[in-house]
Design a protein around this motif. Sequence first.
Motif, PDB file in Angstrom:
ATOM      1  N   LEU A 141       0.825  -1.209   0.000  1.00 44.18           N
ATOM      2  CA  LEU A 141       0.000   0.000   0.000  1.00 44.18           C
ATOM      3  C   LEU A 141       0.863   1.263   0.000  1.00 44.18           C
ATOM      4  O   LEU A 141       0.566   2.236  -0.690  1.00 44.18           O
ATOM      5  N   ILE A 142       1.930   1.255   0.789  1.00 42.84           N
ATOM      6  CA  ILE A 142       2.797   2.430   0.864  1.00 42.84           C
ATOM      7  C   ILE A 142       3.419   2.740  -0.498  1.00 42.84           C
ATOM      8  O   ILE A 142       3.596   3.910  -0.871  1.00 42.84           O
ATOM      9  N   THR A 143       3.756   1.686  -1.243  1.00 47.43           N
ATOM     10  CA  THR A 143       4.424   1.888  -2.531  1.00 47.43           C
ATOM     11  C   THR A 143       3.455   2.038  -3.696  1.00 47.43           C
ATOM     12  O   THR A 143       3.884   2.400  -4.799  1.00 47.43           O
ATOM     13  N   SER A 144       2.163   1.774  -3.492  1.00 45.17           N
ATOM     14  CA  SER A 144       1.220   1.802  -4.614  1.00 45.17           C
ATOM     15  C   SER A 144       0.150   2.872  -4.502  1.00 45.17           C
ATOM     16  O   SER A 144      -0.368   3.332  -5.528  1.00 45.17           O
ATOM     17  N   VAL A 145      -0.230   3.285  -3.287  1.00 41.37           N
ATOM     18  CA  VAL A 145      -1.277   4.289  -3.108  1.00 41.37           C
ATOM     19  C   VAL A 145      -0.641   5.667  -3.028  1.00 41.37           C
ATOM     20  O   VAL A 145       0.177   5.940  -2.143  1.00 41.37           O
ATOM     21  N   GLU A 146      -1.003   6.525  -3.952  1.00 40.06           N
ATOM     22  CA  GLU A 146      -0.419   7.859  -4.009  1.00 40.06           C
ATOM     23  C   GLU A 146      -0.912   8.719  -2.843  1.00 40.06           C
ATOM     24  O   GLU A 146      -2.102   8.728  -2.536  1.00 40.06           O
ATOM     25  N   ASN A 147       0.001   9.404  -2.212  1.00 38.88           N
ATOM     26  CA  ASN A 147      -0.305  10.320  -1.106  1.00 38.88           C
ATOM     27  C   ASN A 147      -0.961   9.614   0.077  1.00 38.88           C
ATOM     28  O   ASN A 147      -1.751  10.218   0.815  1.00 38.88           O
ATOM     29  N   ILE A 148      -0.659   8.348   0.285  1.00 42.16           N
ATOM     30  CA  ILE A 148      -1.261   7.622   1.395  1.00 42.16           C
ATOM     31  C   ILE A 148      -0.890   8.277   2.726  1.00 42.16           C
ATOM     32  O   ILE A 148       0.252   8.699   2.921  1.00 42.16           O
ATOM     33  N   CYS A 149      -1.851   8.422   3.582  1.00 43.79           N
ATOM     34  CA  CYS A 149      -1.719   8.998   4.924  1.00 43.79           C
ATOM     35  C   CYS A 149      -1.514  10.516   4.915  1.00 43.79           C
ATOM     36  O   CYS A 149      -1.437  11.121   5.989  1.00 43.79           O
ATOM     37  N   ASN A 150      -1.434  11.136   3.745  1.00 45.39           N
ATOM     38  CA  ASN A 150      -1.268  12.585   3.658  1.00 45.39           C
ATOM     39  C   ASN A 150      -2.647  13.217   3.462  1.00 45.39           C
ATOM     40  O   ASN A 150      -3.137  13.335   2.334  1.00 45.39           O
ATOM     41  N   VAL A 151      -3.274  13.603   4.558  1.00 44.88           N
ATOM     42  CA  VAL A 151      -4.651  14.085   4.516  1.00 44.88           C
ATOM     43  C   VAL A 151      -4.784  15.332   3.651  1.00 44.88           C
ATOM     44  O   VAL A 151      -5.811  15.535   2.978  1.00 44.88           O
ATOM     45  N   ASP A 152      -3.766  16.166   3.607  1.00 47.93           N
ATOM     46  CA  ASP A 152      -3.837  17.418   2.848  1.00 47.93           C
ATOM     47  C   ASP A 152      -3.911  17.186   1.344  1.00 47.93           C
ATOM     48  O   ASP A 152      -4.443  18.028   0.603  1.00 47.93           O
ATOM     49  N   LEU A 153      -3.372  16.071   0.871  1.00 47.87           N
ATOM     50  CA  LEU A 153      -3.330  15.807  -0.564  1.00 47.87           C
ATOM     51  C   LEU A 153      -4.334  14.762  -1.018  1.00 47.87           C
ATOM     52  O   LEU A 153      -4.500  14.546  -2.221  1.00 47.87           O
ATOM     53  N   LEU A 154      -5.006  14.101  -0.073  1.00 48.08           N
ATOM     54  CA  LEU A 154      -5.989  13.076  -0.430  1.00 48.08           C
ATOM     55  C   LEU A 154      -7.341  13.704  -0.735  1.00 48.08           C
ATOM     56  O   LEU A 154      -7.696  14.738  -0.171  1.00 48.08           O
ATOM     57  N   PRO A 155      -8.147  13.093  -1.615  1.00 49.04           N
ATOM     58  CA  PRO A 155      -9.490  13.612  -1.889  1.00 49.04           C
ATOM     59  C   PRO A 155     -10.426  13.400  -0.706  1.00 49.04           C
ATOM     60  O   PRO A 155     -10.174  12.559   0.165  1.00 49.04           O
ATOM     61  N   VAL A 156     -11.514  14.157  -0.666  1.00 55.43           N
ATOM     62  CA  VAL A 156     -12.488  14.046   0.412  1.00 55.43           C
ATOM     63  C   VAL A 156     -13.110  12.651   0.406  1.00 55.43           C
ATOM     64  O   VAL A 156     -13.503  12.132  -0.640  1.00 55.43           O
ATOM     65  N   GLY A 157     -13.191  12.041   1.565  1.00 58.47           N
ATOM     66  CA  GLY A 157     -13.765  10.705   1.682  1.00 58.47           C
ATOM     67  C   GLY A 157     -12.799   9.585   1.390  1.00 58.47           C
ATOM     68  O   GLY A 157     -13.203   8.425   1.342  1.00 58.47           O
ATOM     69  N   SER A 158     -11.513   9.892   1.203  1.00 61.50           N
ATOM     70  CA  SER A 158     -10.532   8.851   0.917  1.00 61.50           C
ATOM     71  C   SER A 158     -10.365   7.938   2.134  1.00 61.50           C
ATOM     72  O   SER A 158     -10.329   8.410   3.277  1.00 61.50           O
ATOM     73  N   PRO A 159     -10.242   6.619   1.888  1.00 63.25           N
ATOM     74  CA  PRO A 159     -10.064   5.692   3.026  1.00 63.25           C
ATOM     75  C   PRO A 159      -8.627   5.604   3.509  1.00 63.25           C
ATOM     76  O   PRO A 159      -8.358   4.928   4.506  1.00 63.25           O
ATOM     77  N   TRP A 160      -7.681   6.290   2.840  1.00 64.74           N
ATOM     78  CA  TRP A 160      -6.268   6.106   3.144  1.00 64.74           C
ATOM     79  C   TRP A 160      -5.739   7.201   4.061  1.00 64.74           C
ATOM     80  O   TRP A 160      -4.642   7.710   3.869  1.00 64.74           O
ATOM     81  N   THR A 161      -6.517   7.609   5.038  1.00 66.15           N
ATOM     82  CA  THR A 161      -6.094   8.682   5.948  1.00 66.15           C
ATOM     83  C   THR A 161      -5.245   8.169   7.107  1.00 66.15           C
ATOM     84  O   THR A 161      -4.618   8.964   7.809  1.00 66.15           O
ATOM     85  N   CYS A 162      -5.256   6.874   7.383  1.00 69.69           N
ATOM     86  CA  CYS A 162      -4.380   6.233   8.373  1.00 69.69           C
ATOM     87  C   CYS A 162      -4.505   6.857   9.768  1.00 69.69           C
ATOM     88  O   CYS A 162      -3.501   7.339  10.331  1.00 69.69           O
TER      89      CYS A 162
END
Length: 329
Positions: A141-162
């Motif tokens: 997931l870390i190497t495949s999901v773009e901007n994972i855990c970066n709330v500022d760059l993720l779209p609204v409702g993204s499940p990858w907020t960690c």
Amino acid sequence: NYQSVPQWWFIAVLVISFAFALYACEGFDKQLQLPWWGLILACAIALFFTLPIGVIQATTNQQMGLNVITELIIGYLYPGKPLANVAFKTYGYISMSQALYFVGDFKLGHYMKIPPRSMFIVQLVATVVASTVCFGTTWWLITSVENICNVDLLPVGSPWTCPGDEVFYNASIIWGVIGPGRMFTKEGIYPGMNWFFLIGLLAPVPFWYLSKKFPEKKWLKQIHVPLIFSAVSAMPQAKAVHYWSWAIVGVVFNYYIFRRFKTWWARHNYILSAALDAGTAIMGVLIFFAFQNNDISLPDWWGLENSDHCPLAHCPLAKGVVVEGCPVF
């Protein structure tokens, strides 16, 4: 009539696990930053607290966390080392927590009349498989999901907020990099927080005294301050809606059904708890592979947003701090 698990099985697992932990800390160019004495101290803390916290959990179904205690100890002894802080917390707290989950699974297996040796082998294999799969999945997931855990760059409702990982990371900064010595002593800015150690020690006394003073008030014995404080420990990574669902299920099954249908409760309640946990895990996997992995967004509704629905919730409260969109105190 089942054969019990030999004691040397547990001792062998302990010795092998400790050897691997020691190699992880002292090997790999000591990237974990935790020295050998820190590992021994962490294991001693876990060993000391497993029994008393296990008694509390068996009685109340609430597990007291050692995360803050372990972070506080290593933060004072070894400041400025964030990885050492989280490693010490893992070996001092998570190992104790996993030990109690292990015992709880044995208890469930006892209810279901599963041979103890089979339970031990299944638990051991499952631990190896689960840890390997979790590590591999996390790396993927870390190497495949773009901007994972970066709330500022993720779209609204993204499940990858960690949210859980964010709490873990923040703890490493607060207790490891900064350290309790520079926060909670007279040299820091939060020395008043130390009074809460005394408050926590004395908080149960009033309700204990009132329950002795007015024994006819049965509800006074139901107020358990340590459990109330312990339940709040999940707040950083949970939302209010989670507490409502937990409260509803808990009241229905552990109050109403317990009082009205005790035979059903005694026979099915623990199995129901395991089924709810397993169902949540299975649905999480299905939703990921069926929807999220195929870029299919879930319906846009109020509960989808992973926030507390307050635009000012992340604003600083310290005087004079200027942040765009936030009031200045």
